[in-house]
Design a protein around this motif. Sequence first.
Motif, PDB file in Angstrom:
ATOM      1  N   ASP A 190      39.538  18.013  26.747  1.00  0.00           N
ATOM      2  CA  ASP A 190      38.153  18.010  27.243  1.00  0.00           C
ATOM      3  C   ASP A 190      37.830  19.429  27.706  1.00  0.00           C
ATOM      4  O   ASP A 190      38.118  19.809  28.835  1.00  0.00           O
ATOM      5  N   ARG A 191      37.217  20.188  26.816  1.00  0.00           N
ATOM      6  CA  ARG A 191      36.993  21.609  27.119  1.00  0.00           C
ATOM      7  C   ARG A 191      35.998  21.796  28.258  1.00  0.00           C
ATOM      8  O   ARG A 191      36.170  22.679  29.101  1.00  0.00           O
ATOM      9  N   GLN A 192      34.961  20.988  28.277  1.00  0.00           N
ATOM     10  CA  GLN A 192      34.011  21.117  29.388  1.00  0.00           C
ATOM     11  C   GLN A 192      34.681  20.703  30.691  1.00  0.00           C
ATOM     12  O   GLN A 192      34.416  21.275  31.748  1.00  0.00           O
ATOM     13  N   GLY A 193      35.556  19.708  30.597  1.00  0.00           N
ATOM     14  CA  GLY A 193      36.288  19.274  31.789  1.00  0.00           C
ATOM     15  C   GLY A 193      37.109  20.421  32.380  1.00  0.00           C
ATOM     16  O   GLY A 193      37.210  20.566  33.602  1.00  0.00           O
TER      17      GLY A 193
ATOM     18  N   LYS B  72      32.584  27.822  24.897  1.00  0.00           N
ATOM     19  CA  LYS B  72      33.601  27.315  23.975  1.00  0.00           C
ATOM     20  C   LYS B  72      33.884  28.383  22.926  1.00  0.00           C
ATOM     21  O   LYS B  72      32.972  29.069  22.473  1.00  0.00           O
TER      22      LYS B  72
ATOM     23  N   GLU C 239      35.368  18.762  19.844  1.00  0.00           N
ATOM     24  CA  GLU C 239      34.724  17.808  20.751  1.00  0.00           C
ATOM     25  C   GLU C 239      35.770  16.880  21.364  1.00  0.00           C
ATOM     26  O   GLU C 239      36.708  16.463  20.684  1.00  0.00           O
ATOM     27  N   TYR C 240      35.554  16.536  22.608  1.00  0.00           N
ATOM     28  CA  TYR C 240      36.488  15.660  23.322  1.00  0.00           C
ATOM     29  C   TYR C 240      36.326  14.232  22.791  1.00  0.00           C
ATOM     30  O   TYR C 240      35.260  13.640  22.945  1.00  0.00           O
ATOM     31  N   ASN C 241      37.359  13.709  22.169  1.00  0.00           N
ATOM     32  CA  ASN C 241      37.265  12.382  21.569  1.00  0.00           C
ATOM     33  C   ASN C 241      38.662  11.755  21.530  1.00  0.00           C
ATOM     34  O   ASN C 241      39.334  11.713  20.489  1.00  0.00           O
TER      35      ASN C 241
ATOM     36  N   TYR D 242      45.590  15.820  29.375  1.00  0.00           N
ATOM     37  CA  TYR D 242      44.834  15.359  28.207  1.00  0.00           C
ATOM     38  C   TYR D 242      45.784  14.903  27.094  1.00  0.00           C
ATOM     39  O   TYR D 242      45.533  13.915  26.408  1.00  0.00           O
TER      40      TYR D 242
END
Lengths: 549, 313
Positions: A329-332, A344, A370-372, A413
């Motif tokens: 989760d890059r934004q995380g 990013k 993308e975080y998935n 993660y």
Amino acid sequence: MSADSHPDRTFTRRDLLKLGATGLAAATVMAPAPGGAQTPKRGGTLRFRGYDPDTLDIHMRGGHSYKPQIVYSFTHSRLLKHKAGPSIVPGTFPLEGDLAESWTQPNEVTYIFKLREGVRWHNTPPVNGRELTANDVKYTVDRFTSSKENANRYMMADLDNMEVLDKYRVKLTLKKPFAWFLDYLATPMALAIVAREAVEKFGDLKKAEAAIGTGPWILEKHEIKSRIVYVRNPDYFQKGLPYLDRIEAYEMEDKSTRLAAFLSGQLDLGPEFYGRVLWNTMKEVKARRPNLAMVEDFPYNVMTHVGMRTDKAPFNDVRVRRALSMAIDRQGILDATNEGKGAKNPPVPAALKEWAIPWAQLGEGAKYYEYNPAEAKRLLAEAGQGKGFEVTIDFFHYGSQELIDTAQLIMKYFKDVGVKATLNQKPSYAAYISSSYLGKFEHMVYGPQLPALDPDNFLQQYSPESAKNQSHVNDPLVTDQVELQRRTLDVARRKKIIYDLQRYLATQQYYLTIPSITSPSAWDPALKDYMSNLGYDYGGRFLAAWWDK
Amino acid sequence: MRKYLLKRLLVAIPSLLIASVIVFSLSRVIPGDVVELMLQDNAYARDLDELRVKLGLDKPMHVQYFVWLGKVLRGDLGQSLWTGRPVVQELLYRLPVTLEFGAVAIFFAVLLGIPVGVISATRQDTAKDYVARSAAILGLSVPGFWLATLAIVLPAVYWGWSPPIRFTTFAEDPWAHLAQFLLPGFLLGLASGAAIMRLTRAQLLEVVRQDYVRTAWSKGLAERAVVLKHSLRNAIIPVVTILGIQIAQVLSATVVFETIFGLPGVSSFLFEAINQRDYPVVQGVNLVIVTIVVTINLVVDMLYALIDPRIRY
């Protein structure tokens, strides 16, 4: 090609504001401090947080460090340099002549530089202000390329020959076309022109007395691990410049100490690299120094990534690499480490605005950033790793809390998708640099990369020949395209190659790039005609700056 | 006394030799290659080997040790692998800063520790004693780097003041030079002062219960004479012992304070040298520090005889 016709781009302030408004640029000028129509004033002292070098000889061991290169940006000149000033968008690096008045390129491998006439060395023994000539350039190039202790020698690896045509003209011939050659000449990392007499008198250039150049400032005092003082060079070849009489660079290793010095007005630039101010200290900074000039969300070209042994299972399976990337989760990470502020990174850091591919153009590969976690688990199962696996991640903290926090989050993660990671923390920087950083690790490595100003340094991480290839990538298509962009002189074509390459690399996920933080770069509002930028050319950025007080 | 001194000096030689072996070998067995650190990922393999030969790092470790030891015996501590400057030259510049800083810290430690310890002992179980003991526990338990950080940041946040960022030499301005050591010296001295205070109190409490002190009281002597003249002198011997140990501890604690307060001392230099695997610097600086600590402990032993006339060597 002359200096005037060089295909570089400069930006007006209007352009800058447009970029900020559309979100294309991370830089947003809150309170820029250009001099505008004001007449610059001479005088005054500028104080900033400096970096005391172990050695001042940039062609010897330790010379690859940014520390002596910053010193040389004040005291020495190069053939070319990056333009500086309020019109330059941070993260862009248009070229202009420094010692070179103009240059031509008769064919793909030949460059002829016409030097300015009447350029004088600092009026200091043993050089005593004599005129700089083409022989000085030749002497420097020979010294740079022949010193086996020079870790930056790779920058001139493609140089085949150098010839002095006459007193003011030199010809450099390359072994093969090298598109980044002029950019390398412009950074303070490579060819700062040094004086033969200084080397001969002092044996090398390690001592402060030997720091004799043709730059805008003269090194007056080097108080070891304390302060470096520069005074104005009255004979600088650009008449009237510089405006600042004196510059003092203070060694301040402790973060709290330099923040306190900035809050108390003892530093004129923000306390971190490039004059940055950390977001988590902004409240105090704004309360104590409310009128600072500032570039908000100043980009940072330090990019961290997770490297993997892509030559071994399970990382040789692209589905595993994609899954691991989608598990992050890059934004995380930005929320946890930098108040949510950052950019990013595609394979080329977003801070290099002219070369990093915009996300909208990244294509199919964009989804792998993308975080998935659900899709990550599915991909792992598809790759036969549904039960998960165990990995070690080599790591060194660099004294950075952000790195430590990010490493822990990455492990978390990974765990969420069934990959149990253990941190193999190296006991020291030395241990990390001489092993994990060079690709000597078992499964994975996490850490920052060299903050270069050109994309080539980052793309070398995919070249089997390069020591920068931590992930042990050996993909013929990538190898070919990395080489091709190096040989493509046409900027538009090269950009297309690099964009296409980034699109492909995004689908392959050989490295899991982590976002770079952004933070404001700030300076005293009375300092006019100054603009922060990336790179070690502090001297260049102060050249036309002046105090309006 | 002379015989004892000679004996102690002879004992110091093997101590220093053992220390030199430990320092030499430890700095080389920790992971990390100085040559790879110097050239990083840009080096050609042959360059690495050539640099190793040039720096003498290609030889077996025991050969390197004896080469180094031979130079040390001739007064040459070698040259920094990074800066190329002689280690002796670096020490001459930096060691006085650390020694001066350490001296100011010890000055504050003694200034705080002994008087407060005396008051605490002579006012046992009163409010003053409780306050002093609590303060001592606080002084021992609060990390120095945290205190130093607060002392730097809080005045800057609330009043816009922070200590001068420039290091001033004695020749430039003697008062400014001394003044820059006061705040860090005081903060560094707090933990040592707390230890000294607790020991002074404990020792004095034991001494004041001795018969000869009771006799002094019964003779009608003033409290000042009983405490300072008759009791404190006997109570202070263990304090002097711990002072010798505290000096060594203060020297090792200066590294954090030198970094925070921007003092170009030998401790921060040593710390950086360890990070950079600058073997000659690590070896040279450690050897000098070990020599200083051994000397200080010898001086402390000599001081016993001065404080207590009953002690004869």
